[in-house]
Design a protein around this motif. Sequence first.
Motif, PDB file in Angstrom:
ATOM      1  N   ALA A  30      -2.668   2.407 -21.101  1.00  0.00           N
ATOM      2  CA  ALA A  30      -3.767   2.400 -20.121  1.00  0.00           C
ATOM      3  C   ALA A  30      -3.330   3.105 -18.848  1.00  0.00           C
ATOM      4  N   HIS A  31      -4.214   3.947 -18.337  1.00  0.00           N
ATOM      5  CA  HIS A  31      -3.918   4.598 -17.052  1.00  0.00           C
ATOM      6  C   HIS A  31      -4.101   3.589 -15.915  1.00  0.00           C
ATOM      7  N   ASN A  32      -3.396   3.852 -14.821  1.00  0.00           N
ATOM      8  CA  ASN A  32      -3.427   2.968 -13.642  1.00  0.00           C
ATOM      9  C   ASN A  32      -4.813   2.796 -13.017  1.00  0.00           C
ATOM     10  N   TYR A  33      -5.795   3.610 -13.414  1.00  0.00           N
ATOM     11  CA  TYR A  33      -7.148   3.480 -12.859  1.00  0.00           C
ATOM     12  C   TYR A  33      -8.077   2.660 -13.760  1.00  0.00           C
ATOM     13  N   GLN A  34      -7.591   2.227 -14.902  1.00  0.00           N
ATOM     14  CA  GLN A  34      -8.462   1.501 -15.835  1.00  0.00           C
ATOM     15  C   GLN A  34      -8.867   0.142 -15.239  1.00  0.00           C
ATOM     16  N   PRO A  35      -9.961  -0.453 -15.726  1.00  0.00           N
ATOM     17  CA  PRO A  35     -10.367  -1.768 -15.215  1.00  0.00           C
ATOM     18  C   PRO A  35      -9.238  -2.799 -15.411  1.00  0.00           C
ATOM     19  N   PRO A  36      -9.144  -3.799 -14.524  1.00  0.00           N
ATOM     20  CA  PRO A  36      -8.035  -4.768 -14.565  1.00  0.00           C
ATOM     21  C   PRO A  36      -7.790  -5.386 -15.941  1.00  0.00           C
ATOM     22  N   GLU A  37      -8.861  -5.789 -16.650  1.00  0.00           N
ATOM     23  CA  GLU A  37      -8.664  -6.471 -17.942  1.00  0.00           C
ATOM     24  C   GLU A  37      -8.068  -5.527 -18.988  1.00  0.00           C
ATOM     25  N   ILE A  38      -8.308  -4.218 -18.832  1.00  0.00           N
ATOM     26  CA  ILE A  38      -7.740  -3.240 -19.771  1.00  0.00           C
ATOM     27  C   ILE A  38      -6.259  -3.029 -19.431  1.00  0.00           C
ATOM     28  N   THR A 222       0.042   8.035  -8.856  1.00  0.00           N
ATOM     29  CA  THR A 222      -0.313   6.613  -8.846  1.00  0.00           C
ATOM     30  C   THR A 222       0.948   5.754  -8.982  1.00  0.00           C
ATOM     31  N   SER A 223       1.845   6.122  -9.897  1.00  0.00           N
ATOM     32  CA  SER A 223       3.075   5.329 -10.043  1.00  0.00           C
ATOM     33  C   SER A 223       4.040   5.573  -8.881  1.00  0.00           C
ATOM     34  N   GLY A 224       3.958   6.754  -8.282  1.00  0.00           N
ATOM     35  CA  GLY A 224       4.755   7.037  -7.082  1.00  0.00           C
ATOM     36  C   GLY A 224       4.364   6.076  -5.964  1.00  0.00           C
ATOM     37  N   MET A 225       3.067   5.835  -5.825  1.00  0.00           N
ATOM     38  CA  MET A 225       2.593   4.901  -4.793  1.00  0.00           C
ATOM     39  C   MET A 225       3.047   3.477  -5.108  1.00  0.00           C
ATOM     40  N   LEU A 226       3.049   3.116  -6.396  1.00  0.00           N
ATOM     41  CA  LEU A 226       3.529   1.785  -6.801  1.00  0.00           C
ATOM     42  C   LEU A 226       5.001   1.616  -6.422  1.00  0.00           C
ATOM     43  N   LYS A 227       5.764   2.657  -6.707  1.00  0.00           N
ATOM     44  CA  LYS A 227       7.200   2.593  -6.425  1.00  0.00           C
ATOM     45  C   LYS A 227       7.439   2.488  -4.913  1.00  0.00           C
ATOM     46  N   VAL A 244      -9.737   3.040  -6.857  1.00  0.00           N
ATOM     47  CA  VAL A 244      -9.488   1.617  -6.593  1.00  0.00           C
ATOM     48  C   VAL A 244      -8.759   0.867  -7.717  1.00  0.00           C
ATOM     49  N   GLY A 245      -8.769   1.423  -8.927  1.00  0.00           N
ATOM     50  CA  GLY A 245      -8.094   0.767 -10.047  1.00  0.00           C
ATOM     51  C   GLY A 245      -6.626   0.490  -9.766  1.00  0.00           C
ATOM     52  N   LEU A 246      -6.015   1.332  -8.935  1.00  0.00           N
ATOM     53  CA  LEU A 246      -4.583   1.152  -8.668  1.00  0.00           C
ATOM     54  C   LEU A 246      -4.310  -0.140  -7.896  1.00  0.00           C
ATOM     55  N   LEU A 247      -5.302  -0.634  -7.180  1.00  0.00           N
ATOM     56  CA  LEU A 247      -5.072  -1.844  -6.371  1.00  0.00           C
ATOM     57  C   LEU A 247      -4.724  -3.054  -7.233  1.00  0.00           C
ATOM     58  N   HIS A 248      -5.199  -3.070  -8.459  1.00  0.00           N
ATOM     59  CA  HIS A 248      -4.900  -4.208  -9.343  1.00  0.00           C
ATOM     60  C   HIS A 248      -3.388  -4.348  -9.550  1.00  0.00           C
ATOM     61  N   ASN A 254       3.035  -6.863  -6.228  1.00  0.00           N
ATOM     62  CA  ASN A 254       3.523  -7.102  -4.858  1.00  0.00           C
ATOM     63  C   ASN A 254       2.723  -8.229  -4.217  1.00  0.00           C
ATOM     64  N   PRO A 255       2.880  -9.456  -4.730  1.00  0.00           N
ATOM     65  CA  PRO A 255       2.057 -10.543  -4.190  1.00  0.00           C
ATOM     66  C   PRO A 255       2.331 -10.839  -2.715  1.00  0.00           C
ATOM     67  N   ASP A 256       3.460 -10.350  -2.208  1.00  0.00           N
ATOM     68  CA  ASP A 256       3.820 -10.613  -0.810  1.00  0.00           C
ATOM     69  C   ASP A 256       3.319  -9.513   0.137  1.00  0.00           C
ATOM     70  N   LYS A 257       2.516  -8.569  -0.384  1.00  0.00           N
ATOM     71  CA  LYS A 257       2.019  -7.460   0.445  1.00  0.00           C
ATOM     72  C   LYS A 257       0.496  -7.378   0.341  1.00  0.00           C
ATOM     73  N   THR A 258      -0.118  -6.661   1.252  1.00  0.00           N
ATOM     74  CA  THR A 258      -1.584  -6.585   1.265  1.00  0.00           C
ATOM     75  C   THR A 258      -2.036  -5.141   1.080  1.00  0.00           C
ATOM     76  N   PHE A 259      -3.071  -4.961   0.286  1.00  0.00           N
ATOM     77  CA  PHE A 259      -3.578  -3.614  -0.023  1.00  0.00           C
ATOM     78  C   PHE A 259      -5.079  -3.545   0.255  1.00  0.00           C
ATOM     79  N   HIS A 260      -5.480  -2.502   0.978  1.00  0.00           N
ATOM     80  CA  HIS A 260      -6.894  -2.308   1.293  1.00  0.00           C
ATOM     81  C   HIS A 260      -7.340  -0.960   0.728  1.00  0.00           C
ATOM     82  N   PRO A 261      -8.490  -0.898   0.067  1.00  0.00           N
ATOM     83  CA  PRO A 261      -8.952   0.436  -0.366  1.00  0.00           C
ATOM     84  C   PRO A 261      -9.307   1.267   0.873  1.00  0.00           C
TER      85      PRO A 261
END
Length: 319
Positions: A30-38, A222-227, A244-248, A254-261
């Motif tokens: 699954a690509h990083n933009y897919q819906p959360p459940e996918i 997308t994975s660069g931003m994750l890293k 916005v899919g990347l926010l999932h 990173n439960p200790d950080k906050t992300f805003h679209p």
Amino acid sequence: MNDLPKDLTSQELLQQIGRLKKEREAVILAHNYQPPEIQDLADFTGDSLELSMIAAKTPAKVIVFCGVQFMGETAAILSPDKTVLLPVLEAGCTLADYATAEQLREAKKKYPNAIVVTYVNSSAEVKAETDICCTSANAIQIVESIEGNRPILFVSDYNLGHYAAKKTGKNIILWNGCCPTHALLSPFAIAKAKKKWPEAQVIMHPECKPETLELADFVGSTSGMLKYAKSQPAGASFIVGTEVGLLHRLQKENPDKTFHPASDYLICPMMKMTTLKNVKDSLEKMQYVVKVPAEIRLKAKAAVDAMLQYTASLKITTK
Ligand code: 13P
């Protein structure tokens, strides 16, 4: 009595997907933009480079590619002995549609001395006319690897090509194409987000427009931003300039950080087409098989292999 078939619950669908996946000896990407459940059900979630690397190496017999057409095609180009399934036939990529093989052949006539670097967001036919592919994770290194001042015809994302030219100083001929989702993100939207969240760092995908990228603290795939987000201290917050899919994944990892679209409009409709039912149907009915004609596949594979080999030699990983 109501004898209409009842819809399966998500739990039932997940159970069926698990059973079918075993029966078919399949892997779900699954690509990083897919819906959360996918993303959550996939065996691997990643950016275009990571997923193409996995597709090239997986021992699975069937690859279910939860993404868009060019991603499924890239997997089929790399793994002709496997069955590649795209759960939603219509899931295309507007950016990939900006270049046809015919247009590229014409451009090559116009710039006979140019080397063709093509973004993987392209059709197999366009890849077949290409010297070397790139993704957003390795575009700068691939462009940098072109020796001397030989012109580089960069197909088909204007913004990524512009970014690579700026970073490398190379002689790049830009193509008139863009991702409509990323191109929508304006400097105004970023200024507005920064006003709302002044402490937050701005992270962005290089498909954004040059004037918007100017406002980024970090630019990456997308994975660069994750890293990058992982590398930042606990408590950090981010304005995310990509689909916005990347926010999932960002929030989950990173439960200790906050992300805003960065904007509420950063939604790729094609990436959002995949549902659990599509994935279940895909495995059950073995649909939709991605096929690339052999003569196109071999030429396209040379361009994708050139990218993967160069990337491996540089030891680029996005993890
Ligand atoms: P990544 O390779 O960064 O995941 O991007 C793919 C894409 O299609 C961006 O719009």
